[in-house]
Write a protein that holds these residues in place. Structure first.
Motif, PDB file in Angstrom:
ATOM      1  N   UNK A 197      -9.671   9.045  -5.711  1.00 14.96           N
ATOM      2  CA  UNK A 197      -8.772   7.620  -5.823  1.00 14.96           C
ATOM      3  C   UNK A 197      -9.156   6.912  -6.062  1.00 14.96           C
ATOM      4  N   UNK A 198     -10.539   5.985  -6.188  1.00 16.99           N
ATOM      5  CA  UNK A 198      -9.906   4.971  -7.055  1.00 16.99           C
ATOM      6  C   UNK A 198      -9.701   5.092  -8.070  1.00 16.99           C
ATOM      7  N   UNK A 199     -10.455   6.660  -8.440  1.00 17.25           N
ATOM      8  CA  UNK A 199      -9.933   6.851 -10.708  1.00 17.25           C
ATOM      9  C   UNK A 199      -8.913   7.080 -10.324  1.00 17.25           C
ATOM     10  N   UNK A 200      -8.221   7.972  -9.745  1.00 14.74           N
ATOM     11  CA  UNK A 200      -6.504   7.691 -10.375  1.00 14.74           C
ATOM     12  C   UNK A 200      -5.634   6.131  -9.859  1.00 14.74           C
ATOM     13  N   UNK A 201      -5.551   6.245  -8.359  1.00 13.14           N
ATOM     14  CA  UNK A 201      -5.236   4.589  -8.395  1.00 13.14           C
ATOM     15  C   UNK A 201      -5.513   3.605 -10.254  1.00 13.14           C
ATOM     16  N   UNK A 202      -7.131   3.747  -9.810  1.00 15.81           N
ATOM     17  CA  UNK A 202      -7.367   2.770 -10.940  1.00 15.81           C
ATOM     18  C   UNK A 202      -6.377   2.955 -12.327  1.00 15.81           C
ATOM     19  N   UNK A 231       2.685  -6.825  -3.341  1.00 16.81           N
ATOM     20  CA  UNK A 231       2.234  -5.674  -4.494  1.00 16.81           C
ATOM     21  C   UNK A 231       0.903  -4.836  -3.498  1.00 16.81           C
ATOM     22  N   UNK A 232      -0.004  -6.087  -2.962  1.00 16.51           N
ATOM     23  CA  UNK A 232      -1.328  -5.160  -2.657  1.00 16.51           C
ATOM     24  C   UNK A 232      -0.802  -4.062  -1.672  1.00 16.51           C
ATOM     25  N   UNK A 233       0.555  -4.375  -0.599  1.00 20.02           N
ATOM     26  CA  UNK A 233       1.468  -3.436  -0.125  1.00 20.02           C
ATOM     27  C   UNK A 233       1.674  -1.891  -0.351  1.00 20.02           C
ATOM     28  N   UNK A 234       2.460  -2.188  -1.604  1.00 15.36           N
ATOM     29  CA  UNK A 234       2.509  -1.169  -2.497  1.00 15.36           C
ATOM     30  C   UNK A 234       2.166  -0.024  -2.426  1.00 15.36           C
ATOM     31  N   UNK A 235       0.638  -0.848  -3.132  1.00 16.42           N
ATOM     32  CA  UNK A 235      -0.139   0.156  -3.596  1.00 16.42           C
ATOM     33  C   UNK A 235      -0.764   0.992  -2.383  1.00 16.42           C
ATOM     34  N   UNK A 295     -10.498   9.837   9.737  1.00 19.13           N
ATOM     35  CA  UNK A 295     -11.351   9.197   9.247  1.00 19.13           C
ATOM     36  C   UNK A 295     -10.263   8.995   7.773  1.00 19.13           C
ATOM     37  N   UNK A 296     -10.239  10.486   7.232  1.00 15.98           N
ATOM     38  CA  UNK A 296      -9.065  10.297   5.926  1.00 15.98           C
ATOM     39  C   UNK A 296      -8.478   9.150   5.213  1.00 15.98           C
ATOM     40  N   UNK A 297      -7.672   8.588   6.818  1.00 12.99           N
ATOM     41  CA  UNK A 297      -6.848   7.698   6.612  1.00 12.99           C
ATOM     42  C   UNK A 297      -6.937   6.719   6.235  1.00 12.99           C
ATOM     43  N   UNK A 298      -8.409   6.374   7.027  1.00 18.35           N
ATOM     44  CA  UNK A 298      -9.298   4.825   6.652  1.00 18.35           C
ATOM     45  C   UNK A 298      -9.606   5.222   5.381  1.00 18.35           C
ATOM     46  N   UNK A 299     -11.063   6.199   4.941  1.00 17.44           N
ATOM     47  CA  UNK A 299     -11.304   6.622   3.645  1.00 17.44           C
ATOM     48  C   UNK A 299     -10.150   5.821   2.228  1.00 17.44           C
ATOM     49  N   UNK A 300      -9.095   6.556   2.784  1.00 21.90           N
ATOM     50  CA  UNK A 300      -7.983   6.085   1.662  1.00 21.90           C
ATOM     51  C   UNK A 300      -7.724   4.929   1.807  1.00 21.90           C
ATOM     52  N   UNK A 345      -8.881   2.643  -1.950  1.00 16.79           N
ATOM     53  CA  UNK A 345      -7.409   1.998  -2.378  1.00 16.79           C
ATOM     54  C   UNK A 345      -7.079   0.487  -2.953  1.00 16.79           C
ATOM     55  N   UNK A 346      -8.323  -0.147  -1.747  1.00 10.25           N
ATOM     56  CA  UNK A 346      -8.051  -1.777  -1.661  1.00 10.25           C
ATOM     57  C   UNK A 346      -8.956  -2.426  -3.130  1.00 10.25           C
ATOM     58  N   UNK A 347      -9.652  -2.047  -3.420  1.00  5.43           N
ATOM     59  CA  UNK A 347     -10.608  -2.392  -4.605  1.00  5.43           C
ATOM     60  C   UNK A 347      -9.008  -2.448  -6.305  1.00  5.43           C
ATOM     61  N   UNK A 348      -8.921  -1.116  -6.053  1.00  3.70           N
ATOM     62  CA  UNK A 348      -7.649  -0.615  -7.444  1.00  3.70           C
ATOM     63  C   UNK A 348      -6.246  -1.910  -6.993  1.00  3.70           C
ATOM     64  N   UNK A 349      -6.306  -1.960  -5.662  1.00  2.46           N
ATOM     65  CA  UNK A 349      -5.015  -2.691  -4.892  1.00  2.46           C
ATOM     66  C   UNK A 349      -4.884  -3.585  -5.233  1.00  2.46           C
TER      67      UNK A 349
END
Lengths: 402, 442
Positions: free
Chosen positions: A296-301, A324-328, A374-379, A383-387
């Motif tokens: 997820x990190x890779x693709x969002x980045x 912007x943050x909310x968008x991602x 768990x997966x919602x949270x993980x997602x 995504x937080x870093x790239x966002x």
């Protein structure tokens, strides 16, 4: 939050979006089932057993001469009882969770086909204290009953009395007192003189679900069948006492093969296989979640990198960092939701497949809920870093070319 | 064009090294998990006697003069222990009929075996008949096998393996020495190499996969009965059998205790043997016990499948590792998609300069393939590590967890297949880049 622009943008990047959804779906499906199986292993390993396990050690003695075994057993028990630190000692055919199980079927009516594998415990005098059985009704065996107990040629107890587990008492005589009732097997009958709290079977996985807490106790005088000694000592010096006892027995019975274990080890050994499986599943889950998060990190980045200019334009026309943050985050939430929905269907299908082909039971719904959460949270975490990086794109980016 | 695509792919690999490394690592972990579990399954399901087992068949006829018994509990979640054995008279009748190329009856027994001096030790003994040794390929190091005549005469002779000979006599040269079984003398006429096919298909009631268990002594079953050795388990006894002889030490004449294996070399022989067994079954007076004539002739593979010889959790782990690999593949596909699309502008220029879609696609497929091959190389030591971890667990069969040549090849075949599969979608996507559009924005 307006989601239409997000959907439009996802529509443009169908391939990466599809891959993220698939990844989350697979992770969710495997996670739910793996966690469910780990939970089953943990529950199995902690199966309750109404004896006082803490202070108990078991010594298996093999290779005694059958004809002299009666004397050996009496002598060994007396010698062990005289040892300092030993509270009580008794002989038994096989301890709970022991490997060489003795099963038999019993019925509460004559000529009825027994349907459950009951564990047969032949116990020597004093075993009720040594094991720490919990008597709920009736009484234990008398000295006379112990002295008369032996095995008939058909491997049934010659005694006429029996102690039964609480579960069996309820199963055989629902709503009635078990005391004084009869149980039958082959041509023999026994009268129930006491009911004890549930003692686990000798080999519960073989006994099956119905036999897991079906145990019956017969009195037995010293004989070759009683080839396990149950030692009770203070839990604090249990290991030391066991060591001493092994030495004492080694001197008394030079030809015998001795194997001593604390009951804690008996339990640990019995469940070693399922514990290994559980650890492996945990390991797989952790690695799997890490891989999913990295994906997820890779693709969002990549997305963020691609859209720097668009983000800059939005910032220039007045969007705040937070927007912007909310968008991602919203984008990720939409993808996760699609993935989780697909994953739940998959998880359910896998569970049904496992139920059909392996000894796995139906997965309760809250595992699905837990996996989804768990997966919602993980997602969101992934995504937080790239966002955040996207949110820090300055408005001036709009004026630059790539 | 191939060479050029390959060169571009190699360059591409080096361009975003972090993404490449992440993709390679992900593939490696997925492949290693799958190969570890597959290698164990492969070893467990391997042919127990290569070159022989396809000719071996287990023959069984129901001759038990008693009502059929079901050994199933209410839950029916444990296996029916139905080992398809025979009573001594029937085994002898089938041996005498001699309808197969070779045939042997056999049973695993526990026996106290002693040499000239010292304490006797507990050994696994195979009570069998003379054809067993040639039929199952037990390698004789020294001496001879016993003959059919010695079978018939119930002569107390024994073939022991070299390790037992060493243990009892201090030397593998044990021909002519005497072993004591239940205080009866058996003359050693042959010394074999240790024999332990995995799984132990001809005696699943004794064990399936053994770490160090094996039969170390072979004797004629008639002689074993004569000295009072008896099986501790049976699949069924005649009603006339004394109750006390149905457990612990079963009555060999009235209880099923001998497995009967027959070597049949051609399909015609198999058909002929099947009809012979059917005929034998029809002669049994079972009607009064409410049973129909029953006989079975099972191949080794069919028998192992029926008996569920491979532990469930081994298959379960393969499924688990497989789904994990799938997840890794989707993940790598995602990483590659990101990587490839990042060079959209560049691909646009290549397309504008005349590169075909095919060329672009080939280049990216090569790149994906190389990522996965690198993953395969890295997965090799990881797989060995996984197998070493498996061997450390003591579950009876885990010491078989090893990587053989076939599985080593399979690892790379799998890596390549994964590479192509993973590369397809991202490569297709990048080959769809429009030439003009990208040139404009660049």
């Amino acid at each position: 939050m307006e989601i239409r622009p997000i959907l439009a943008s996802l529509h443009k990047h169908r391939v990466p979006a599809l891959l993220i959804v698939l990844e989350i779906a697979l992770a969710c499906a495997v996670l739910c089932n793996a966690v469910f199986m780990v939970a089953q292993c943990v529950i199995d390993g902690r199966a309750p057993n109404a004896i006082d396990e803490q202070g108990v050690s078991v010594i298996h003695i093999g290779g005694l001469d059958g004809r002299l075994a009666a004397d050996s057993v009496s002598r060994d028990v007396a010698a062990l009882r005289a040892m300092p630190g030993v509270k009580t000692v008794a002989a038994i055919n096989e301890p709970p969770l022991g490997p060489d199980a003795m099963f038999n079927g019993f019925a509460s009516k004559p000529n009825e086909e027994p349907q459950v594998n009951s564990s047969v415990y032949l116990i020597g005098k004093g075993a009720e204290q040594a094991l720490g059985l919990k008597l709920l009704q009736g009484r234990y065996f008398t000295d006379e009953e112990y002295a008369q107990g032996e095995l008939l040629p058909n491997h049934q107890s010659a005694s006429h009395v029996v102690l039964v587990n609480q579960s069996d008492a309820k199963r055989w005589w629902p709503g009635q007192s078990a005391l004084g009732q009869q149980i039958y097997s082959d041509i023999n009958t026994w009268t129930v003189i006491g009911v004890v709290a549930d003692v686990i079977a000798q080999d519960p996985s073989f006994a099956g679900v119905s036999g897991k807490y079906s145990s019956v106790f017969f009195p037995q005088r010293p004989s070759a069948e009683l080839n396990n000694y149950i030692l009770r000592s203070d839990p604090a010096d249990r290991d030391h006492v066991l060591q001493q006892a092994m030495q004492t027995l080694g001197k008394l019975e030079p030809g015998a093969v001795l194997e001593g274990k604390t009951f804690a080890d008996v339990r640990a050994d019995y469940f070693a296989g399922s514990r290994n499986l559980a650890w492996m599943l945990v390991l797989v889950c952790v690695v799997m979640l890490a891989v999913t998060a990295l994906g997820i990190v890779g693709l969002t980045s990549f997305w963020v990198g691609q859209r720097r200019k668009q983000i800059g334009i939005r910032r220039a026309v007045g969007a705040s960092c937070r927007q912007i943050l909310a968008y991602f985050q919203t984008e990720n939430f939409l993808l996760s939701t699609a993935g989780v929905l697909l994953g739940l269907v998959l998880a359910f299908a896998i569970n049904i497949y496992l139920m059909r082909h392996y000894e796995v039971s139906r997965m309760p719904w809250y595992y699905l809920g837990g996996g989804a959460a768990a997966l919602w949270l993980l997602g969101q975490l992934a995504v937080l870093g790239p966002a955040l990086r996207a949110a820090s794109v300055p408005p001036v980016e709009a004026t630059r070319t790539i | 064009m191939m060479g050029y695509s390959m060169e571009l792919a190699l360059r591409g690999l080096r361009r975003y090294p972090k993404t490449t490394a992440l993709a390679v690592l992900t593939v490696a972990i997925g492949l290693a998990a799958s190969m570890t579990t597959l290698a164990l399954l492969h070893m467990l399901s391997a042919d127990p006697l290569r070159g022989r087992s396809q000719h071996l068949h287990l023959a069984w006829v129901d001759t038990v003069l008693a009502k059929s018994q079901t050994y199933r509990s209410l839950d029916s979640d444990w296996a029916t222990y139905d080992y398809k054995r025979l009573k001594t008279p029937d085994a002898e009748a089938l041996l005498a009929a001699h309808k197969g190329t070779l045939q042997a009856a056999m049973a695993d027994l526990d026996a106290q075996v002693g040499g000239d001096k010292g304490e006797p030790s507990n050994e696994q003994l195979l009570a069998t008949s003379s054809d067993f040794i040639p039929m199952f390929g037990v390698a004789l190091q020294d001496g001879r096998n016993w003959t059919a005549a010695e079978d018939a005469a119930r002569t107390p002779v024994a073939v022991i393996d070299s390790e037992l000979a060493q243990k009892l006599f201090g030397t593998p040269k044990a021909i002519g020495r005497v072993v004591q079984i239940k205080h009866h003398a058996f003359r050693v006429i042959g010394v074999s190499q240790p024999y332990a096919p995995q799984p132990h298909f001809y005696g699943l009631n004794a064990w399936t996969f053994s770490g160090n268990e094996r039969e170390s002594i072979f004797v004629p079953f008639g002689a074993a009965i004569d000295v009072g050795l008896a099986s501790s388990s049976t699949d069924g006894c005649d009603d006339v059998t004394e109750k006390s002889k149905q457990y612990i030490a079963v009555d060999p004449m009235h209880c099923e205790w001998l497995a009967f294996w027959v070597q049949l070399d051609t399909p015609q022989e198999v058909t002929a043997y099947r009809s012979f067994l059917d005929h034998y079954a029809q002669q049994q007076p079972l009607g009064s016990f409410g049973k129909k004539p029953q006989s079975q002739l099972l191949s080794v593979q069919r028998w192992l499948t029926l008996q569920n010889a491979i532990p469930d959790n081994v298959r379960l782990n393969v499924l688990l590792a497989g789904s994990f690999l799938l997840l890794c593949m989707v993940n790598v596909a995602g990483l590659l998609a990101a990587k490839f699309m990042r060079r959209g502008a560049e691909v646009g220029i290549r397309r504008a300069l005349g590169a075909s879609r095919r060329a672009v696609m080939l280049h990216h497929l090569f790149e994906a393939g190389m990522v996965c091959l690198l993953g395969g190389v890295l997965a090799w030591p990881l797989t060995l590590l996984g197998l070493a971890l498996l061997r450390m667990q003591d579950q009876g069969f885990t010491d078989l967890a090893r990587l053989d040549v076939a599985m080593f090849a399979a690892l790379f075949a799998l890596a390549l297949a994964v590479g192509v599969l993973v590369g397809l979608l991202p490569s297709w996507r990048v080959s769809m880049v429009q030439p003009g559009l990208q040139v404009k924005s660049a």
